[in-house]
Design a protein around this motif. Structure first.
Motif, mmCIF file in Angstrom:
data_model
loop_
_atom_site.group_PDB
_atom_site.id
_atom_site.type_symbol
_atom_site.label_atom_id
_atom_site.label_comp_id
_atom_site.label_asym_id
_atom_site.label_seq_id
_atom_site.Cartn_x
_atom_site.Cartn_y
_atom_site.Cartn_z
ATOM 1 N N GLU A 267 -23.639 -9.247 17.033
ATOM 2 C CA GLU A 267 -23.891 -8.977 18.439
ATOM 3 C C GLU A 267 -22.582 -8.891 19.216
ATOM 4 O O GLU A 267 -22.437 -8.072 20.116
ATOM 5 N N GLU A 268 -21.613 -9.713 18.850
ATOM 6 C CA GLU A 268 -20.323 -9.675 19.523
ATOM 7 C C GLU A 268 -19.627 -8.347 19.246
ATOM 8 O O GLU A 268 -19.031 -7.742 20.141
ATOM 9 N N ASP A 269 -19.712 -7.861 18.009
ATOM 10 C CA ASP A 269 -19.132 -6.568 17.681
ATOM 11 C C ASP A 269 -19.764 -5.470 18.533
ATOM 12 O O ASP A 269 -19.078 -4.563 19.010
ATOM 13 N N SER A 270 -21.075 -5.541 18.709
ATOM 14 C CA SER A 270 -21.770 -4.548 19.527
ATOM 15 C C SER A 270 -21.305 -4.615 20.970
ATOM 16 O O SER A 270 -21.111 -3.581 21.625
ATOM 17 N N ARG A 271 -21.137 -5.822 21.487
ATOM 18 C CA ARG A 271 -20.699 -5.972 22.878
ATOM 19 C C ARG A 271 -19.281 -5.442 23.072
ATOM 20 O O ARG A 271 -18.971 -4.841 24.101
ATOM 21 N N VAL A 272 -18.412 -5.684 22.088
ATOM 22 C CA VAL A 272 -17.043 -5.180 22.186
ATOM 23 C C VAL A 272 -17.045 -3.660 22.237
ATOM 24 O O VAL A 272 -16.359 -3.040 23.062
ATOM 25 N N ASP B 147 -18.042 1.668 27.872
ATOM 26 C CA ASP B 147 -18.134 1.566 29.329
ATOM 27 C C ASP B 147 -16.798 1.914 29.974
ATOM 28 O O ASP B 147 -16.731 2.681 30.955
ATOM 29 N N GLY B 148 -15.731 1.328 29.427
ATOM 30 C CA GLY B 148 -14.410 1.566 29.986
ATOM 31 C C GLY B 148 -13.964 3.013 29.851
ATOM 32 O O GLY B 148 -13.306 3.559 30.747
ATOM 33 N N SER B 149 -14.351 3.647 28.756
ATOM 34 C CA SER B 149 -13.919 5.021 28.514
ATOM 35 C C SER B 149 -14.538 5.986 29.521
ATOM 36 O O SER B 149 -13.844 6.823 30.115
ATOM 37 N N GLU C 249 -29.872 -0.283 28.383
ATOM 38 C CA GLU C 249 -29.832 -0.742 27.011
ATOM 39 C C GLU C 249 -29.063 0.253 26.155
ATOM 40 O O GLU C 249 -28.882 1.412 26.513
ATOM 41 N N TYR C 250 -28.604 -0.215 25.006
ATOM 42 C CA TYR C 250 -27.710 0.580 24.175
ATOM 43 C C TYR C 250 -28.243 1.990 23.898
ATOM 44 O O TYR C 250 -27.509 2.969 23.990
ATOM 45 N N SER C 251 -29.512 2.093 23.514
ATOM 46 C CA SER C 251 -30.048 3.400 23.123
ATOM 47 C C SER C 251 -30.074 4.369 24.303
ATOM 48 O O SER C 251 -29.789 5.564 24.134
ATOM 49 N N ASP D 229 -22.797 5.725 18.642
ATOM 50 C CA ASP D 229 -24.040 6.303 18.131
ATOM 51 C C ASP D 229 -24.423 5.648 16.796
ATOM 52 O O ASP D 229 -25.602 5.339 16.567
ATOM 53 N N THR D 230 -23.439 5.429 15.934
ATOM 54 C CA THR D 230 -23.711 4.769 14.648
ATOM 55 C C THR D 230 -24.215 3.351 14.857
ATOM 56 O O THR D 230 -25.153 2.891 14.181
ATOM 57 N N MET D 231 -23.615 2.636 15.799
ATOM 58 C CA MET D 231 -24.045 1.276 16.100
ATOM 59 C C MET D 231 -25.498 1.243 16.559
ATOM 60 O O MET D 231 -26.299 0.422 16.103
ATOM 61 N N VAL D 232 -25.857 2.167 17.456
ATOM 62 C CA VAL D 232 -27.223 2.210 17.975
ATOM 63 C C VAL D 232 -28.212 2.537 16.859
ATOM 64 O O VAL D 232 -29.269 1.905 16.737
ATOM 65 N N ARG D 233 -27.887 3.508 16.032
ATOM 66 C CA ARG D 233 -28.786 3.881 14.935
ATOM 67 C C ARG D 233 -28.967 2.734 13.946
ATOM 68 O O ARG D 233 -30.076 2.482 13.456
#
Length: 275
Positions: A70-75, A81-83, A127-129, A171-175
């Motif tokens: 979950e921390e990896d996802s948040r990072v 977000d920043g980009s 949410e991420y998706s 996109d890979t993270m969400v999938r």
């Protein structure tokens, strides 16, 4: 006068999720009569095994969705977000320059509106998706409208370069998260089904101990099955107060299965699981 004992209510599987199913199974095991017949003892052993399997499945699910993942996802989410936030801020800043001296200022303002609309960066809180879909649509519009040259000239090429780097990873993270969610939910549903079958098998055998001519046996059966009665009473009270989604179990509640036969109870380890 006491209500007559109705054994038929125990051939219906309770509606449970993985968490309260394990709790209910353990409560029934703890309440098993000490001098129970052999068939009841065997059913109790199977029920205990189903509860242990459920506990292991829940533990494994929580480990898969652990803090590190979950921390990896948040990072990664913060990077995305920043980009996109940086690109918008860059264009907004450019649009604030005097248009008579910097002709690109007007176009920068138009691009802010064209890419981000009236909602601005609100999609970054979704949410991420959902965020993934909106980010992909922005990039797709840039490509289809051939806006990269203009954006690079106004904001600098680094911004779209960074977005092009982070978006595929996002996109890979969400999938991956969606696939794990579907797989884990399906697996947990199968475990819940097994617990349901084990509960029905055990409860019907305990109910078979009741002798209407022997009040002591009926009292023993009611005591042994009291956790199941309490579970159903609690579910009924919650239903009257409005259904709520259980977010602690890691899987949705599974509807009751049809009444189990002896053969069905023996095959409880391979139930059909809803998705």
């Amino acid at each position: 006068m006491d209500q007559p004992f109705d054994a038929s209510v125990y051939v219906r599987a309770p509606i449970i999720n993985i968490a309260n199913g394990v709790t209910l199974a353990n409560a029934l095991v703890a309440a098993c009569p000490e001098a129970a017949p052999e068939n009841v003892g065997k059913a109790c052993t199977k029920l205990k095994a189903a509860a242990e399997a459920g506990q292991k499945a829940l533990t494994a699910r929580r480990r898969e969705n652990g803090a590190l993942t979950e921390e990896d996802s948040r990072v990664l989410d913060r990077e995305a977000d920043g980009s996109f936030g940086a690109l918008r801020m860059r264009l907004v800043a450019y649009s604030m320059l005097p248009a008579e001296r910097f002709p690109g200022a007007r176009r920068a303002g138009e691009l802010v509106k064209e890419l981000f609309g009236d909602d601005g960066l609100a999609f970054l809180t979704a949410e991420y998706s959902v965020q993934n879909t909106v980010m992909a649509s922005i990039v797709e519009h840039i490509q289809e409208a051939n806006l990269q040259g203009e954006i690079d000239a106004l904001a600098g090429p680094e911004f779209l370069q960074q977005i092009g780097n982070v978006l595929p990873r996002y996109d890979t993270m969400v999938r991956d998260k969606l696939q794990k969610e579907v797989t884990a939910t399906s697996n947990l549903a199968a475990v819940v089904r097994a617990i349901q079958f084990a509960i029905v098998s055990y409860a019907t055998k305990v109910a078979g101990m009741a002798d209407e001519d022997d009040p002591a046996t009926i009292e023993a059966v009611r005591k042994a099955l009291r956790p199941l009665d309490a579970h159903r009473e609690g579910a009924a009270r919650r239903a009257q107060g409005g259904a709520k989604v259980d977010t602690t179990s890691g899987a949705p509640a599974v509807p009751a299965v049809p009444p189990a036969t002896e053969a069905g109870a023996e095959g409880a380890g391979e139930p059909s699981a809803p998705v």
